[in-house]
Scaffold this motif. Structure first.
Motif, PDB file in Angstrom:
ATOM      1  N   LYS A   1     -57.968 174.452 101.308  1.00 28.39           N
ATOM      2  CA  LYS A   1     -58.770 174.779 102.633  1.00 28.39           C
ATOM      3  C   LYS A   1     -60.112 174.622 101.596  1.00 28.39           C
ATOM      4  N   LEU A   2     -61.111 173.830 102.412  1.00 26.68           N
ATOM      5  CA  LEU A   2     -62.368 173.464 101.640  1.00 26.68           C
ATOM      6  C   LEU A   2     -63.415 174.381 102.205  1.00 26.68           C
ATOM      7  N   TRP A   3     -64.642 175.359 102.403  1.00 24.99           N
ATOM      8  CA  TRP A   3     -65.151 175.905 103.125  1.00 24.99           C
ATOM      9  C   TRP A   3     -66.254 175.758 102.823  1.00 24.99           C
ATOM     10  N   LYS A   4     -66.977 176.112 101.808  1.00 24.36           N
ATOM     11  CA  LYS A   4     -68.348 175.833 101.422  1.00 24.36           C
ATOM     12  C   LYS A   4     -68.334 174.069 100.630  1.00 24.36           C
ATOM     13  N   ALA A   5     -69.276 173.638 100.953  1.00 23.45           N
ATOM     14  CA  ALA A   5     -69.538 172.498  99.435  1.00 23.45           C
ATOM     15  C   ALA A   5     -71.184 171.767 100.004  1.00 23.45           C
ATOM     16  N   ARG A   6     -71.259 171.042  99.264  1.00 18.67           N
ATOM     17  CA  ARG A   6     -73.046 170.840  99.542  1.00 18.67           C
ATOM     18  C   ARG A   6     -72.897 168.510  99.072  1.00 18.67           C
ATOM     19  N   ALA A   7     -73.476 168.235  99.786  1.00 20.98           N
ATOM     20  CA  ALA A   7     -73.045 167.011  98.880  1.00 20.98           C
ATOM     21  C   ALA A   7     -74.249 166.500  97.947  1.00 20.98           C
ATOM     22  N   LEU A   8     -74.437 165.680  97.201  1.00 20.96           N
ATOM     23  CA  LEU A   8     -75.240 165.546  96.261  1.00 20.96           C
ATOM     24  C   LEU A   8     -75.830 163.799  95.777  1.00 20.96           C
ATOM     25  N   PRO A   9     -76.857 164.532  95.506  1.00 20.33           N
ATOM     26  CA  PRO A   9     -77.616 162.135  94.858  1.00 20.33           C
ATOM     27  C   PRO A   9     -76.815 161.902  94.640  1.00 20.33           C
TER      28      PRO A   9
END
Length: 321
Positions: A251-259
């Protein structure tokens, strides 16, 4: 005013608590039947029932409110209880049962619903999840005069709330629950003195927030990183967004999209460093994963997770079955 209450989960319990604190006369509470939960799968009362019992408020738990349905005896008992309560209003929040016309007609001033969206956007079962998933800039609470349709009634009070870049369904749920509790008290106080104005919902902008299915948890890595990041936030705390790595569901709970743009196949781990676990996504975008969980384990920051589950560039996340 004599105000009965119909609701089931924590979101509804907060509203019931506010109504009780405001000293409304609450002669009756309707909530869903007890459900099995926990490792022992023992029957557990809903949060609304727990609060009602603590305050010695009578509770009715029909399996259905349809007099011609599968459980007519439940509906008949609920009808008798509601009529005997001599209600001015029935306040409703996340109850989970459809209210037939006889329920809508029983209280002298009808039924008021606390809905966690800016109607007519996100009518239906999962408005908080769907607002985050869709990338909406704001949401809010609508107090609505209920009619026979699905969240189609006239709007009585509306208050807006911005959706932050790190908001999850869990954090937004808690904020909206408090707001809903405050607004239903305000609405009932205004209703008591004839100060509420009914505004029909506009015909444009109607969307439906369908129920969250567990099958939706599987991440489609061909989607852009921004869409995946929103889904991870939308599915926190339930059902959680999942990927398959090295034969294990994670399970993935936290992430951020990168440029930036890359050429690796979607799902491919392209970096593991002090910033996070970089995973290629659709359109060449990249997601930096920050918090994960193994089956049966606990949520962990990526650095702690990697100590028990090494991940290296070149491995590939698949869509979990």
């Amino acid at each position: 005013m004599r105000v009965a209450f119909a609701g089931t989960p924590e979101f509804a319990r907060v509203a019931l608590e506010r109504l009780h604190a405001a000293r409304f006369d609450i002669p009756l509470v309707l909530t869903q039947p007890d459900r099995p939960a926990g490792r022992g799968m023992k029957l557990q009362p809903s949060p609304v029932k727990q609060f009602a019992l603590e305050k010695n408020i009578p509770v009715v738990q029909p399996r259905s409110l349809r007099l011609d349905g599968k459980y007519p005896e439940d509906a008949a008992a609920a009808k008798q209880a509601l009529e005997a309560a001599r209600l001015d209003v029935l306040a409703v929040a996340a109850y989970g049962l459809i209210l037939p016309q006889w329920v809508l007609d029983t209280p002298r001033l009808g039924c008021l619903n606390i809905h966690a969206s800016l109607l007519p956007r996100w009518r239906g079962a999962a408005p908080i999840h769907r607002a985050i998933e869709a990338g909406d800039a704001e949401t809010g609470i609508t107090i609505m005069q209920m009619d026979a349709g699905l969240d189609t009634g006239d709007m009585l009070l509306v208050e807006r709330v911005p959706i932050g870049a790190r908001d999850t369904t869990g954090s937004l749920h808690d904020e909206l629950a408090v707001l809903g509790g405050r607004l239903i008290v305000e609405a009932l106080e205004m209703l008591a003195c004839g100060g509420l104005t009914r505004t029909p919902q506009p015909e444009d902008g109607v969307t439906y927030a369908s129920k969250i299915e567990k099958a939706e948890a599987a991440i489609d890595w061909s989607q852009p990183a921004e869409a995946i990041e929103r889904r991870i936030r939308a599915f926190d705390p339930f059902p959680g967004a999942t990927g398959q790595l090295a034969g294990e569901t994670v399970k993935l709970w936290k992430a951020r999209a990168l440029p930036g743009r890359g050429s690796a196949a979607p799902g491919t781990v392209v970096a593991v460093d002090e910033h996070g676990i970089g995973v290629a996504c659709g359109d060449g975008s990249r997601l930096e994963v920050l918090e994960l969980q193994r089956a049966g384990g606990k949520r962990m920051p990526f650095a702690e997770f990697l100590r028990g589950f090494p991940i290296a560039p070149g491995q590939r996340f698949e869509t979990a079955a």
